[in-house]
Design a protein around this motif. Structure first.
Motif, short mmCIF file in Angstrom:
data_model
loop_
_atom_site.label_atom_id
_atom_site.label_comp_id
_atom_site.label_asym_id
_atom_site.label_seq_id
_atom_site.Cartn_x
_atom_site.Cartn_y
_atom_site.Cartn_z
N GLY A 561 0.82 -1.21 0.00
CA GLY A 561 0.00 0.00 0.00
C GLY A 561 0.85 1.26 0.00
N VAL A 562 1.93 1.25 0.79
CA VAL A 562 2.83 2.40 0.83
C VAL A 562 3.39 2.67 -0.56
N GLY A 563 3.82 1.60 -1.26
CA GLY A 563 4.38 1.77 -2.59
C GLY A 563 3.37 2.25 -3.61
N SER A 564 2.16 1.68 -3.58
CA SER A 564 1.17 2.05 -4.59
C SER A 564 0.61 3.45 -4.38
N PHE A 565 0.78 4.01 -3.16
CA PHE A 565 0.36 5.39 -2.90
C PHE A 565 1.54 6.35 -2.80
N LEU A 566 2.71 5.91 -3.27
CA LEU A 566 3.92 6.72 -3.11
C LEU A 566 4.11 7.64 -4.32
N PRO A 567 4.02 8.96 -4.14
CA PRO A 567 4.28 9.85 -5.27
C PRO A 567 5.79 9.90 -5.56
N PRO A 568 6.19 10.13 -6.82
CA PRO A 568 5.35 10.58 -7.93
C PRO A 568 4.90 9.47 -8.87
N ILE A 569 5.20 8.19 -8.57
CA ILE A 569 4.84 7.14 -9.54
C ILE A 569 3.85 6.13 -8.99
N GLY A 570 3.50 6.20 -7.71
CA GLY A 570 2.52 5.27 -7.17
C GLY A 570 1.16 5.46 -7.82
N VAL A 571 0.63 4.41 -8.41
CA VAL A 571 -0.58 4.51 -9.21
C VAL A 571 -1.76 5.03 -8.41
N ASN A 572 -1.96 4.51 -7.22
CA ASN A 572 -3.16 4.87 -6.46
C ASN A 572 -3.14 6.33 -5.97
N PHE A 573 -1.94 6.91 -5.88
CA PHE A 573 -1.88 8.32 -5.49
C PHE A 573 -2.55 9.19 -6.56
N TYR A 574 -2.41 8.79 -7.82
CA TYR A 574 -3.05 9.52 -8.90
C TYR A 574 -4.57 9.34 -8.87
N VAL A 575 -5.01 8.16 -8.42
CA VAL A 575 -6.44 7.94 -8.26
C VAL A 575 -6.99 8.93 -7.22
N ALA A 576 -6.29 9.06 -6.09
CA ALA A 576 -6.72 9.99 -5.05
C ALA A 576 -6.74 11.43 -5.58
N CYS A 577 -5.71 11.81 -6.33
CA CYS A 577 -5.66 13.16 -6.89
C CYS A 577 -6.83 13.40 -7.84
N SER A 578 -7.12 12.41 -8.66
CA SER A 578 -8.20 12.56 -9.63
C SER A 578 -9.55 12.70 -8.93
N VAL A 579 -9.80 11.86 -7.93
CA VAL A 579 -11.10 11.87 -7.24
C VAL A 579 -11.28 13.15 -6.43
N LEU A 580 -10.20 13.62 -5.77
CA LEU A 580 -10.32 14.78 -4.89
C LEU A 580 -10.00 16.10 -5.59
N ASP A 581 -9.88 16.08 -6.91
CA ASP A 581 -9.67 17.30 -7.71
C ASP A 581 -8.40 18.04 -7.32
N SER A 582 -7.30 17.29 -7.24
CA SER A 582 -6.02 17.89 -6.91
C SER A 582 -4.98 17.45 -7.93
N THR A 583 -3.75 17.90 -7.75
CA THR A 583 -2.64 17.49 -8.61
C THR A 583 -1.54 16.88 -7.75
N VAL A 584 -0.70 16.10 -8.39
CA VAL A 584 0.41 15.48 -7.66
C VAL A 584 1.34 16.54 -7.10
N GLU A 585 1.59 17.59 -7.88
CA GLU A 585 2.50 18.65 -7.44
C GLU A 585 2.00 19.32 -6.16
N GLU A 586 0.69 19.50 -6.04
CA GLU A 586 0.12 20.13 -4.85
C GLU A 586 0.01 19.16 -3.68
N ALA A 587 -0.38 17.92 -3.98
CA ALA A 587 -0.70 16.98 -2.91
C ALA A 587 0.52 16.30 -2.32
N ALA A 588 1.55 16.06 -3.13
CA ALA A 588 2.70 15.29 -2.65
C ALA A 588 3.38 15.91 -1.43
N PRO A 589 3.68 17.24 -1.41
CA PRO A 589 4.31 17.80 -0.21
C PRO A 589 3.43 17.67 1.04
N ARG A 590 2.12 17.84 0.88
CA ARG A 590 1.22 17.73 2.03
C ARG A 590 1.09 16.28 2.51
#
Length: 625
Positions: A561-590
């Motif tokens: 789970g850690v790996g699949s949600f790990l930015p910038p290449i974890g696939v599921n992190f992009y799913v979260a960004c897409s659903v919550l209307d955010s971008t990887v650049e904004e969400a990754a530091p937070r």
């Protein structure tokens, strides 16, 4: 499924065939799944009433599982639902990307043709063998496998034909050139065993994944290439492993859990649960964020899929979060961390696959994951509380006791799902597959009769969608099992043991190395393929280092789970960004502070056996080791 430009999505699906042909595909796989639910549910009820089993039910169920895996998996490829990474591909010039995509489809065509050729020998061998219950030739059980490969070849040819002639020629020549280089290299520099074989497998795996080839076909082609290069076994081991890998009855629970989650998600389940969760924790500072963690915890016990969890819960909560002034990037970070937390909440599909691949108890895995998930959830909620103070997040209103009771009443039907599942499996009342068929019937009942948000038409559509999604996962299980088996034949576990001997055979070093490799591989391949490759190899080694395999299994699932949600290449992190209307650049530091909390929780679970083993021991479940 996720942000197409960044993630694991394939090209957008277009109807390559007439709509009535596509309808036949949908009806066929939906009918197989529907009949399978009836068969398993009916046979379970029949056994409960009469005390006798329907002897042929398991064989028919096995045929249906093969149909869903290979025909459903082929349809998933046809419709662009097979997982692939386009992170690099989409950053290439258009013409180069077309060459790579065409070459990738040639790879799929090669896999289908080689597998069909080997399936002919398997069919001939099975012609003289008979099944135990139905007493039919075993060759007939291979028909879904063969038909699935035929469909894959047709679909690959259709995709290749979409591109201009020059692109087709260049893509074909590229694959031919790479094939010649590989063949000559392994002929004159091989065999590639041991460390060289492992390097070759890893390099081939990553190169093909980066090139955008769907992961399931990468696993299959690398299996063939590894066995040929290492000369460790005949390549017929690959299709044999794929067929036997889908013969595990516990895997039949996967389409059932997906179907139940789809029905309940579309049947109006999320809003009553959201109101109930908010009535409990919304009064605290950062109440909506706290509610999101609890909501994800609860819903993870219903759907079994993290993508489904984030899509359903995130869609329900994001409007309220925006109204309360929470930044979408912060919401993304919270949901991504909650997605990792939920990986070990039963009935997690990944734990089910891990248990199937390692021959450990599904029920034990389910129970063992509850406390680790709870610990991580509480840690996240405590962190959110203190972060809300520094960030000035609002408190929610205290919900009157009468409203709490009312929201609880409407949420109880949904909350009963995980309780029924766990009680049925752990209590030995029924197998995971049988219990999951009850979950489907229960989900249909409350969706149609209680919540009344879906009709029969939408229900049937859920069957078709679940069948194709299940096909994607089951085919991935088959190919992942084939690669794992090939690596075991190539003595990779022995190489791991030898490597760790340089560190004195330390159990801590074994655990740390296993976690790190899982995180890296899961971030590159997505979680399930990484689990399928590493799980069957690492879990049998755990007792050698004084580690319980259940404890290591839970740590590996969290690491996945850690790996699949790990930015910038974890696939599921992009799913979260897409659903919550955010971008990887904004969400990754937070996300980083939440990520550190999860890592601390993972280290606790990995190094302290109590967290994983106390509940299974208390319930007198087998924990292996």
């Amino acid at each position: 499924m996720s942000n197409k430009s960044e993630s694991n999505s394939t090209v957008a699906y277009n109807y390559n065939f007439a709509p009535w042909v596509e309808k036949i595909f949908d009806v066929a796989v939906a009918t197989v799944l529907f009949l399978e639910v009836l068969l398993l549910f009916g046979s379970t009820v029949f056994r409960a009433i009469t005390g006798q089993s329907i002897t042929w039910a398991n064989e028919v169920a096995g045929f249906a599982l093969g149909t869903l895996a290979f025909i459903g998996g082929a349809l998933a490829y046809h419709r662009g639902e097979q997982m692939s990474m386009h992170f690099v591909l989409n950053r290439l010039p258009d013409r180069v990307r077309e060459y790579c995509e065409t070459a990738g489809n040639y790879v799929i065509l090669i896999v289908a043709v080689i597998t069909l050729f080997l399936a002919h020998a398997m069919f001939n061998q099975g012609w003289t063998q008979w099944t135990a219950a139905l007493e039919i030739r075993k060759s007939w059980a291979l028909l879904p496998f063969i038909l699935g490969m035929v469909l894959l070849a047709i679909f690959a040819l259709r995709r290749i034909a979409k591109y201009p002639l020059r692109v087709r020629i260049v893509g074909g020549l590229l694959i031919l050139a790479l094939g010649i280089v590989w063949f000559l290299a392994q002929q004159y520099l091989g065999p590639w065993n041991g460390f060289s074989g492992m390097l070759f497998a890893i390099f081939s795996l990553l190169a093909l994944v980066i090139a955008g080839v769907p992961i399931v076909f990468v696993l299959a082609i690398v299996s063939y290439m590894f066995l040929i290069s290492s000369k460790s076994a005949d390549i017929i081991c690959v299709p044999l492993s794929m067929v036997t890998g889908t013969g595990e009855m516990v895997l039949l629970a996967i389409p059932f859990f997906i179907l139940a989650g789809n029905i309940m998600g579309e049947g109006g389940l999320t809003k009553p649960l959201a109101r109930w969760v908010y009535s409990l924790v919304g009064r605290f500072r950062g109440g909506l964020m706290q509610a999101s963690i609890v909501f994800m915890y609860v819903f993870s016990g219903i759907s079994g899929s993290k993508v489904a969890d984030i899509a359903a819960v995130g869609t329900t909560m994001k409007g309220m979060l925006k109204e309360e002034g929470y930044h979408p990037a912060e919401s993304t970070a919270v949901f991504a961390s909650a997605g990792v937390m939920g990986e070990t909440i039963p009935p997690c599909l990944n734990m089910m696959v891990m248990a199937s691949a390692s021959s450990l108890s599904v029920g034990t895995f389910f129970i063992a994951g509850i406390i680790p998930a709870t610990v991580i959830a509480l840690a996240l909620m405590i962190f959110i509380y203190f972060r809300s103070i520094t960030q000035g997040w609002p408190k929610g209103n205290k919900t009157p006791l009468q409203e709490v009771f009312k929201s609880t009443f409407f949420a109880v039907p949904a909350l009963l799902v995980p309780l029924i599942l766990i009680a049925g499996i752990v209590g030995g009342i029924a197998t995971p597959t049988e219990v999951s068929s009850f979950a489907v019937v229960y989900a249909c009942s409350i969706a149609l009769l209680l919540y009344r948000k879906v009709g029969w038409k939408e229900l049937w559509a859920s069957f078709g969608h679940a069948a194709i999604t299940s096909g994607m996962i089951l085919l991935l299980c088959a190919a992942g099992g084939a690669l794992s088996r090939s690596l075991v034949i190539g003595n990779l576990p022995t190489l791991i043991t030898k490597f760790l001997s340089y560190f004195g055979g330390s159990g801590l070093m074994f655990t740390v190395c296993s976690i790190l490799v899982m995180i890296v591989l899961a971030s590159m391949l997505d979680g399930l393929p990484a689990l399928l490759i590493l799980g069957p190899m690492l879990l049998p080694l755990a007792p050698q280092y004084g580690i319980n395999p259940i404890q290591l299994g839970i740590a590996l699932v969290i690491s996945m789970g850690v790996g699949s949600f790990l930015p910038p290449i974890g696939v599921n992190f992009y799913v979260a960004c897409s659903v919550l209307d955010s971008t990887v650049e904004e969400a990754a530091p937070r996300y980083m502070p939440y990520f550190l909390i999860i890592l601390l929780g993972l280290l606790l679970v990995a190094t302290v056996p109590w967290f994983s083993l106390v509940l299974p021991k208390a319930l007198h479940l087998s924990i292996g080791g």
